[in-house]
Write a protein that holds these residues in place. Structure first.
Motif, PDB file in Angstrom:
ATOM      1  N   ASN A  69      10.726  -9.927   8.809  1.00  0.00           N
ATOM      2  CA  ASN A  69      11.844 -10.098   7.896  1.00  0.00           C
ATOM      3  C   ASN A  69      11.668  -9.154   6.701  1.00  0.00           C
ATOM      4  OD1 ASN A  69      13.827 -10.933   6.165  1.00  0.00           O
ATOM      5  ND2 ASN A  69      13.370 -13.106   6.365  1.00  0.00           N
ATOM      6  N   ALA A  70      12.568  -8.214   6.525  1.00  0.00           N
ATOM      7  CA  ALA A  70      12.447  -7.205   5.469  1.00  0.00           C
ATOM      8  C   ALA A  70      12.573  -7.829   4.089  1.00  0.00           C
ATOM      9  CB  ALA A  70      13.506  -6.124   5.671  1.00  0.00           C
ATOM     10  N   GLU A  71      13.475  -8.790   3.944  1.00  0.00           N
ATOM     11  CA  GLU A  71      13.670  -9.418   2.628  1.00  0.00           C
ATOM     12  C   GLU A  71      12.393 -10.136   2.193  1.00  0.00           C
ATOM     13  OE1 GLU A  71      16.366 -12.980   0.784  1.00  0.00           O
ATOM     14  OE2 GLU A  71      17.284 -11.668   2.290  1.00  0.00           O
ATOM     15  N   ALA A  72      11.777 -10.869   3.107  1.00  0.00           N
ATOM     16  CA  ALA A  72      10.532 -11.562   2.781  1.00  0.00           C
ATOM     17  C   ALA A  72       9.423 -10.556   2.484  1.00  0.00           C
ATOM     18  CB  ALA A  72      10.120 -12.479   3.924  1.00  0.00           C
ATOM     19  N   HIS A  73       9.389  -9.472   3.217  1.00  0.00           N
ATOM     20  CA  HIS A  73       8.366  -8.442   3.003  1.00  0.00           C
ATOM     21  C   HIS A  73       8.459  -7.878   1.589  1.00  0.00           C
ATOM     22  CE1 HIS A  73       5.998  -4.807   3.492  1.00  0.00           C
ATOM     23  NE2 HIS A  73       7.040  -4.123   3.044  1.00  0.00           N
ATOM     24  N   PHE A  74       9.667  -7.491   1.176  1.00  0.00           N
ATOM     25  CA  PHE A  74       9.830  -6.898  -0.145  1.00  0.00           C
ATOM     26  C   PHE A  74       9.601  -7.923  -1.254  1.00  0.00           C
ATOM     27  CE2 PHE A  74      12.370  -3.788   2.355  1.00  0.00           C
ATOM     28  CZ  PHE A  74      11.527  -2.711   2.140  1.00  0.00           C
ATOM     29  N   SER A  75       9.967  -9.155  -0.998  1.00  0.00           N
ATOM     30  CA  SER A  75       9.718 -10.201  -1.978  1.00  0.00           C
ATOM     31  C   SER A  75       8.217 -10.401  -2.182  1.00  0.00           C
ATOM     32  CB  SER A  75      10.374 -11.501  -1.516  1.00  0.00           C
ATOM     33  OG  SER A  75      10.030 -12.557  -2.356  1.00  0.00           O
ATOM     34  N   LEU A  76       7.468 -10.481  -1.081  1.00  0.00           N
ATOM     35  CA  LEU A  76       6.014 -10.630  -1.191  1.00  0.00           C
ATOM     36  C   LEU A  76       5.361  -9.397  -1.813  1.00  0.00           C
ATOM     37  CD1 LEU A  76       5.220 -12.347   2.216  1.00  0.00           C
ATOM     38  CD2 LEU A  76       4.980 -13.348  -0.067  1.00  0.00           C
ATOM     39  N   ARG A  77       5.846  -8.225  -1.465  1.00  0.00           N
ATOM     40  CA  ARG A  77       5.301  -6.993  -2.034  1.00  0.00           C
ATOM     41  C   ARG A  77       5.495  -6.970  -3.542  1.00  0.00           C
ATOM     42  NH1 ARG A  77       8.421  -1.528  -1.526  1.00  0.00           N
ATOM     43  NH2 ARG A  77       9.592  -2.742  -3.020  1.00  0.00           N
ATOM     44  N   ASN A  78       6.719  -7.303  -3.994  1.00  0.00           N
ATOM     45  CA  ASN A  78       6.996  -7.284  -5.429  1.00  0.00           C
ATOM     46  C   ASN A  78       6.184  -8.340  -6.164  1.00  0.00           C
ATOM     47  OD1 ASN A  78       8.760  -5.178  -5.051  1.00  0.00           O
ATOM     48  ND2 ASN A  78      10.562  -6.500  -4.889  1.00  0.00           N
ATOM     49  N   ALA A  79       5.998  -9.503  -5.537  1.00  0.00           N
ATOM     50  CA  ALA A  79       5.178 -10.543  -6.161  1.00  0.00           C
ATOM     51  C   ALA A  79       3.735 -10.073  -6.292  1.00  0.00           C
ATOM     52  CB  ALA A  79       5.256 -11.826  -5.336  1.00  0.00           C
ATOM     53  N   LEU A  80       3.229  -9.388  -5.294  1.00  0.00           N
ATOM     54  CA  LEU A  80       1.867  -8.865  -5.357  1.00  0.00           C
ATOM     55  C   LEU A  80       1.729  -7.810  -6.442  1.00  0.00           C
ATOM     56  CD1 LEU A  80      -1.009  -8.652  -4.214  1.00  0.00           C
ATOM     57  CD2 LEU A  80      -0.120  -6.966  -2.588  1.00  0.00           C
ATOM     58  N   ILE A  81       2.712  -6.935  -6.547  1.00  0.00           N
ATOM     59  CA  ILE A  81       2.678  -5.905  -7.588  1.00  0.00           C
ATOM     60  C   ILE A  81       2.702  -6.540  -8.971  1.00  0.00           C
ATOM     61  CG2 ILE A  81       4.018  -4.021  -8.629  1.00  0.00           C
ATOM     62  CD1 ILE A  81       4.824  -3.231  -5.761  1.00  0.00           C
ATOM     63  N   ASP A  82       3.563  -7.541  -9.168  1.00  0.00           N
ATOM     64  CA  ASP A  82       3.619  -8.231 -10.465  1.00  0.00           C
ATOM     65  C   ASP A  82       2.298  -8.910 -10.782  1.00  0.00           C
ATOM     66  OD1 ASP A  82       6.221  -7.398 -10.790  1.00  0.00           O
ATOM     67  OD2 ASP A  82       7.104  -9.289 -10.062  1.00  0.00           O
ATOM     68  N   HIS A  83       1.711  -9.556  -9.782  1.00  0.00           N
ATOM     69  CA  HIS A  83       0.440 -10.240  -9.987  1.00  0.00           C
ATOM     70  C   HIS A  83      -0.651  -9.240 -10.377  1.00  0.00           C
ATOM     71  CE1 HIS A  83      -3.032 -12.798  -9.379  1.00  0.00           C
ATOM     72  NE2 HIS A  83      -3.521 -11.878  -8.546  1.00  0.00           N
ATOM     73  N   LEU A  84      -0.727  -8.132  -9.665  1.00  0.00           N
ATOM     74  CA  LEU A  84      -1.747  -7.133  -9.987  1.00  0.00           C
ATOM     75  C   LEU A  84      -1.517  -6.510 -11.349  1.00  0.00           C
ATOM     76  CD1 LEU A  84      -2.106  -5.397  -6.511  1.00  0.00           C
ATOM     77  CD2 LEU A  84      -3.710  -6.966  -7.600  1.00  0.00           C
ATOM     78  N   ARG A  85      -0.259  -6.309 -11.705  1.00  0.00           N
ATOM     79  CA  ARG A  85       0.067  -5.745 -13.018  1.00  0.00           C
ATOM     80  C   ARG A  85      -0.376  -6.706 -14.124  1.00  0.00           C
ATOM     81  NH1 ARG A  85       5.733  -4.086 -12.595  1.00  0.00           N
ATOM     82  NH2 ARG A  85       4.930  -2.296 -11.476  1.00  0.00           N
ATOM     83  N   GLU A  86      -0.113  -8.005 -13.943  1.00  0.00           N
ATOM     84  CA  GLU A  86      -0.523  -8.994 -14.946  1.00  0.00           C
ATOM     85  C   GLU A  86      -2.044  -9.124 -14.995  1.00  0.00           C
ATOM     86  OE1 GLU A  86       1.377 -12.677 -14.053  1.00  0.00           O
ATOM     87  OE2 GLU A  86       3.393 -11.857 -14.315  1.00  0.00           O
ATOM     88  N   GLU A  87      -2.676  -9.089 -13.839  1.00  0.00           N
ATOM     89  CA  GLU A  87      -4.128  -9.293 -13.754  1.00  0.00           C
ATOM     90  C   GLU A  87      -4.900  -8.130 -14.403  1.00  0.00           C
ATOM     91  OE1 GLU A  87      -7.457 -11.496 -12.713  1.00  0.00           O
ATOM     92  OE2 GLU A  87      -5.380 -12.077 -12.319  1.00  0.00           O
ATOM     93  N   TYR A  88      -4.476  -6.900 -14.152  1.00  0.00           N
ATOM     94  CA  TYR A  88      -5.249  -5.746 -14.568  1.00  0.00           C
ATOM     95  C   TYR A  88      -4.653  -4.967 -15.736  1.00  0.00           C
ATOM     96  CZ  TYR A  88      -7.862  -6.669 -10.361  1.00  0.00           C
ATOM     97  OH  TYR A  88      -8.618  -7.277  -9.406  1.00  0.00           O
ATOM     98  N   SER A  89      -3.523  -5.392 -16.267  1.00  0.00           N
ATOM     99  CA  SER A  89      -2.942  -4.662 -17.406  1.00  0.00           C
ATOM    100  C   SER A  89      -3.747  -4.897 -18.681  1.00  0.00           C
ATOM    101  CB  SER A  89      -1.489  -5.059 -17.613  1.00  0.00           C
ATOM    102  OG  SER A  89      -1.407  -6.419 -17.964  1.00  0.00           O
ATOM    103  N   ASN A  90      -4.427  -6.026 -18.795  1.00  0.00           N
ATOM    104  CA  ASN A  90      -5.205  -6.322 -19.998  1.00  0.00           C
ATOM    105  C   ASN A  90      -6.562  -5.637 -19.982  1.00  0.00           C
ATOM    106  OD1 ASN A  90      -3.152  -7.996 -20.865  1.00  0.00           O
ATOM    107  ND2 ASN A  90      -4.029  -9.804 -19.898  1.00  0.00           N
ATOM    108  N   THR A  91      -7.049  -5.249 -18.826  1.00  0.00           N
ATOM    109  CA  THR A  91      -8.389  -4.659 -18.758  1.00  0.00           C
ATOM    110  C   THR A  91      -8.409  -3.175 -19.070  1.00  0.00           C
ATOM    111  OG1 THR A  91      -8.143  -4.223 -16.385  1.00  0.00           O
ATOM    112  CG2 THR A  91      -9.134  -6.327 -17.024  1.00  0.00           C
ATOM    113  N   VAL A  92      -7.248  -2.527 -19.121  1.00  0.00           N
ATOM    114  CA  VAL A  92      -7.190  -1.080 -19.369  1.00  0.00           C
ATOM    115  C   VAL A  92      -7.290  -0.770 -20.816  1.00  0.00           C
ATOM    116  CG1 VAL A  92      -5.809   0.995 -19.129  1.00  0.00           C
ATOM    117  CG2 VAL A  92      -5.876  -0.674 -17.309  1.00  0.00           C
TER     118      VAL A  92
END
Length: 92
Positions: A69-92
């Motif tokens: 399912n492409a919609e689910a794929h992009f939703s999960l991808r964007n959620a992962l990107i947001d999570h990684l951005r929140e997780e590692y944006s403070n360490t830079v």
């Protein structure tokens, strides 16, 4: 100059001779190997038909469509990107 051309031609001739010798050895090895092969009889496999096979196949297709399912794929991808951005944006 003529000596260089003769050496180069000799090298090419030697190379071509090596290639043709190798090819003829491969061909003769394949011929001798194929003449040594003994045919083996193989029995036919036992096949059992299952009554609910169409149901199992439909279940497989539905799971496959959920995974692809492409919609689910992009939703999960964007959620992962947001999570990684929140997780590692403070360490830079």
């Amino acid at each position: 100059m003529l000596n260089i051309l003769l050496v180069e031609l000799d090298m090419r001739a030697c190379f071509l001779f090596s290639i043709t010798t190798l090819c003829s050895k491969i061909i003769s090895a394949r011929r001798s190997r194929s003449s040594m092969e003994v045919p083996v009889e193989v029995s036919s496999p036992n096949i059992e038909f299952v009554e609910n096979e169409p149901t199992r196949f439909q279940n497989f297709l539905s799971r496959f469509r959920e995974i692809r399912n492409a919609e689910a794929h992009f939703s999960l991808r964007n959620a992962l990107i947001d999570h990684l951005r929140e997780e590692y944006s403070n360490t830079v």
